[in-house]
Design an enzyme around this catalytic site. Structure first.
Site, PDB file in Angstrom:
ATOM      1  N   GLU A 514       8.954  -6.265   6.097  1.00  0.00           N
ATOM      2  CA  GLU A 514       9.316  -4.855   5.884  1.00  0.00           C
ATOM      3  C   GLU A 514       9.479  -4.540   4.396  1.00  0.00           C
ATOM      4  O   GLU A 514       9.051  -3.484   3.928  1.00  0.00           O
ATOM      5  CB  GLU A 514      10.589  -4.489   6.654  1.00  0.00           C
ATOM      6  CG  GLU A 514      10.490  -4.648   8.173  1.00  0.00           C
ATOM      7  CD  GLU A 514       9.302  -3.945   8.820  1.00  0.00           C
ATOM      8  OE1 GLU A 514       8.779  -2.984   8.237  1.00  0.00           O
ATOM      9  OE2 GLU A 514       8.878  -4.380   9.906  1.00  0.00           O
ATOM     10  N   HIS A 517       6.173  -4.038   2.804  1.00  0.00           N
ATOM     11  CA  HIS A 517       5.534  -2.746   3.105  1.00  0.00           C
ATOM     12  C   HIS A 517       5.769  -1.736   1.975  1.00  0.00           C
ATOM     13  O   HIS A 517       4.958  -0.849   1.760  1.00  0.00           O
ATOM     14  CB  HIS A 517       6.076  -2.155   4.408  1.00  0.00           C
ATOM     15  CG  HIS A 517       5.278  -2.556   5.618  1.00  0.00           C
ATOM     16  ND1 HIS A 517       3.903  -2.500   5.647  1.00  0.00           N
ATOM     17  CD2 HIS A 517       5.669  -2.998   6.844  1.00  0.00           C
ATOM     18  CE1 HIS A 517       3.480  -2.902   6.846  1.00  0.00           C
ATOM     19  NE2 HIS A 517       4.527  -3.209   7.586  1.00  0.00           N
ATOM     20  N   ASP A 578       2.561  -9.183   6.108  1.00  0.00           N
ATOM     21  CA  ASP A 578       2.735 -10.525   6.684  1.00  0.00           C
ATOM     22  C   ASP A 578       2.624 -11.606   5.603  1.00  0.00           C
ATOM     23  O   ASP A 578       3.433 -12.534   5.551  1.00  0.00           O
ATOM     24  CB  ASP A 578       1.661 -10.794   7.759  1.00  0.00           C
ATOM     25  CG  ASP A 578       2.003 -10.149   9.100  1.00  0.00           C
ATOM     26  OD1 ASP A 578       3.152  -9.696   9.278  1.00  0.00           O
ATOM     27  OD2 ASP A 578       1.111 -10.117   9.980  1.00  0.00           O
TER      28      ASP A 578
HETATM   29 ZN   LIG Z   1       4.618  -3.843   9.498  1.00  0.00          ZN
END
Ligand SMILES: [Zn+2]
Length: 676
Positions: A514, A517, A578
């Site tokens: 997160e 991101h 990721d």
């Molecule tokens: Zn995501």
């Protein structure tokens, strides 16, 4: 669940509501080892090594298209929410929220009453559609339809202004389709043609259930297909929509109106009861031109047919069993490969979570989310933020000027953990026992009104876009905030009894995901305050794009099913998250192990680093139908579990060192990608 925001990046497949697990630990040492396939070589196919045992022992249940570690958690614990709802349904002296969740659930599971009432419950809605006298009446009718949360013709909602993220503005966007994406209407490969045929049969069957003669029903299905195909042709493609600049067009109300002269937006807005505004974001201007062209040529009767279809489709859960079965046959069986319809109570738990999520979630949090769970998450978030700080500071490809900006953005990220500081007030929403359809329509109207009332107001950064029991997480670029619902701090993501290595490979990597991101190909375009504003030097921006292109090329090669590849551009943001997430989780683990002097402590024969990677691999264990694999590869921004595991470790020298992999082996990528 309706998506009311444009770019929010999530961890999982969709915003499927998934209830929470009990607090009992499930990630025992045994379950980790039993999930492995020790006959597989971790350097050849790490996913097979980490998940082979799990995949063999966990076939897809008949009522699911996909079965995963997330699904396990959800299924074990759906029962927890069921208990809360059943207790609320029968309790006396209930609080206002208990009355709502209890009566909502009781009405939803009462299939006998729903069957007995038949389609008569829809009569007032059908009468309203039938009463449309001319096209000039469409704006008022559509305002009513949209007000009840029914998707038809286009979407209208509220959301942060990309270039002034402090403020919420009106947003108009493409919409009105019944298939998962515009491509389903436009592609000519045999699978797409076959699906369209099955869809037309389904629509015709639904009209027959409404009492229309077979010939008429077939013609009506063609009408629906024709209108939706016209809307699909005017719609933007999923990959294009990932670029914030392409879905940001701030127009005056007059300029919006000029795109669709045949439809009075002024009338529509006044009937919808939105606050007044002068400008809005028209995410897809070309769509509104296509909408207008279609409106000019379509007949009044065909419009009514289209609206009847969307009404039934959206409220199918409150209709008799024949409608539910027909809906299942197409949307779940044909489209996703699911064999059996889920038990009614399971669907009703999901509906209650969707419509009354913060009332249900409040009880859930009181009972199942201890303060120490929040403290643990916060501690880990701090460790991951420190690791990302170090990672940015040491990046070889970025200048000091941009690094400084990146660190300002990192420091500004808001952490929201567990549940909202202020719970949603449902007091104006009336829930009546025995009125399943009315409850659903009123809940939709309540939510729609709540969303539209935000227009012109400051962005409320306290608000949540996921309910507390959800097993998922998200980053919102306009808030510059990461959000972890209470539901995810559970095994296999986080186990109070497990060692750090496993927890950093699970929850640590989720937090890292997160955070990253905020710096993926979308997040990197937004500044610390959440505005779409470039803070990069041109050279650094160029280096960043070269590095993200490496990720696009890598994932483009992966095969999801048959001849369907993962779409590198569609999944870029998630794959970047990721990769960066696992790398910084590894950094945080190394520091934590060094602080505790536990670098060499083996468990079950594995070093801490090996267990860290096993933890990562095992959160992605899954089995899915071929239909679901195809559906997700075409439409979902997340890669399949296998590649979420393997795609990342191939890029990590730390992985190769931990497992002793050699150059040339599949888990050692020759041109390893490294963004963050
Ligand atoms: Zn995501």
């Amino acid at each position: 669940m309706r998506l009311s925001w444009l770019l929010t990046a999530t961890l999982l497949l969709t915003c499927m509501a998934m209830p929470l697990a009990s607090q009992e630990s499930k990630t025992t040492s045994n379950s980790v080892v039993n999930s492995l396939d020790k006959s597989a070589d971790p350097c050849v196919d790490f996913y097979q090594f980490a998940c082979g045992g799990w995949m063999k022992n966990n076939p897809i249940p008949a009522d699911h298209p996909i079965w995963s570690r997330f699904g396990e958690l959800a299924e074990r614990n759906r029962a927890v929410l069921r208990t809360i709802l059943e207790n609320a349904a029968k309790a006396t002296n209930r609080s206002a929220n208990e009355q709502k969740i209890g009566d909502y659930y009781a009405s939803c599971v009462d299939e006998d009453s729903i069957n007995k009432k038949g389609i008569a419950v829809l009569k007032p809605e059908f009468d309203r559609i039938a009463g449309l006298k001319d096209k000039a009446g469409l704006p008022a009718l559509l305002a009513h339809v949209h007000g009840e949360g029914i998707d038809a013709l286009f979407n209208f909602y509220s959301g942060a202004d990309f270039k002034n993220a402090k403020e919420v503005i009106a947003q108009a966007d493409q919409g009105g389709l019944s298939l998962p994406d515009r491509d389903y209407y436009l592609k000519d490969d045999p699978k797409s043609v076959e699906l369209r045929k099955a869809f037309s049969v389904h629509v015709a069957n639904t009209f027959k259930l409404l009492g229309d003669a077979p010939d008429k029903a077939t013609a009506e299905a063609k009408t629906v297909m024709d209108i939706e195909t016209a809307l699909a042709k005017g719609s933007m493609d999923r990959v294009e929509r990932r670029e914030p600049e392409k879905i940001y067009h701030k127009l005056s109300q007059q300029d919006w109106q000029a795109l669709s002269p045949s439809f009075s937006f002024a009338r529509y807005l006044s009937d919808l009861g939105t606050p007044t505004f002068t400008s809005l974001n028209v995410a897809s201007p070309d769509f509104f031109k296509a909408f207008d062209a279609e409106l000019k040529t379509v007949t009044l009767d065909d419009l009514k047919t289209y609206l009847r279809w969307h009404l039934v489709r959206s409220q199918v859960q409150a209709l008799p069993k024949a409608f539910v079965d027909e809906n299942f046959n197409f949307y779940e069986k044909t489209l996703q490969g699911t064999k059996e319809l889920q038990a009614r109570w399971k669907r009703c738990v999901a509906a209650a979570d969707g419509d009354l999520g913060e009332a249900l979630g409040q009880v859930f949090v009181e009972k199942y989310y201890p303060p120490e769970a929040k403290d643990r998450t916060l501690k880990m978030v701090n460790q991951l933020e420190a690791a990302l700080h170090q990672d940015i500071s040491e990046l070889p490809w970025m200048s000091d000027t941009t690094k400084k900006q990146a660190l300002v953005k990192l420091a500004a990220i808001r952490n929201k953990i567990g549940y909202p500081a202020k719970w949603r007030d449902y007091s104006t929403l009336k829930i009546e026992r025995g009125d399943a359809l009315g409850n659903s329509l009123r809940a939709n109207a309540f939510e729609n009104h709540r969303q539209l009332a935000k227009i012109g107001k400051p962005l409320d950064k306290q608000e949540w876009q996921m309910t507390p029991p959800t097993v998922n997480a998200y980053y919102d670029p306009t808030e510059n905030g990461i959000n972890f619902p209470a539901g995810i701090l559970q095994p296999p993501f986080y186990d109070f009894k497990a060692d750090d290595a496993l927890n950093f490979g699970g929850m640590g990597a989720v937090i890292g995901h997160e955070l990253t991101h905020g710096f993926d190909d979308q997040g990197a375009l937004f500044d610390p305050e959440g505005n779409l504003k470039n803070w990069w030097t041109p050279e650094d921006e160029k280096a960043f794009k070269e590095r993200t292109q490496c990720i696009v090329d890598e994932y483009d090669q992966f095969v999801a099913v048959d001849d369907v590849h993962v779409r590198g551009k569609l999944t870029l943001g998630e794959n970047t998250a990721d990769n960066g997430g696992l790398r910084i989780a590894h950094m945080a683990l190394m520091k934590s192990l060094a602080d505790a002097g536990k670098q060499a402590e083996k468990i079950d024969g594995f070093t801490p680093e090996q267990r860290f990677f096993i933890g990562w691999g095992q959160i992605w264990c899954q089995n899915q139908t071929d239909e679901m694999a195809r559906l997700l590869a075409q439409n979902n921004e997340h890669s399949p579990g296998k590649y979420r595991a393997n795609g990342v470790v191939q890029n990590m020298p730390e992985f190769q060192k931990a497992w002793g992999c050699k150059t040339g082996q599949p888990m050692v990528r020759a041109n390893a990608c490294h963004v963050w």
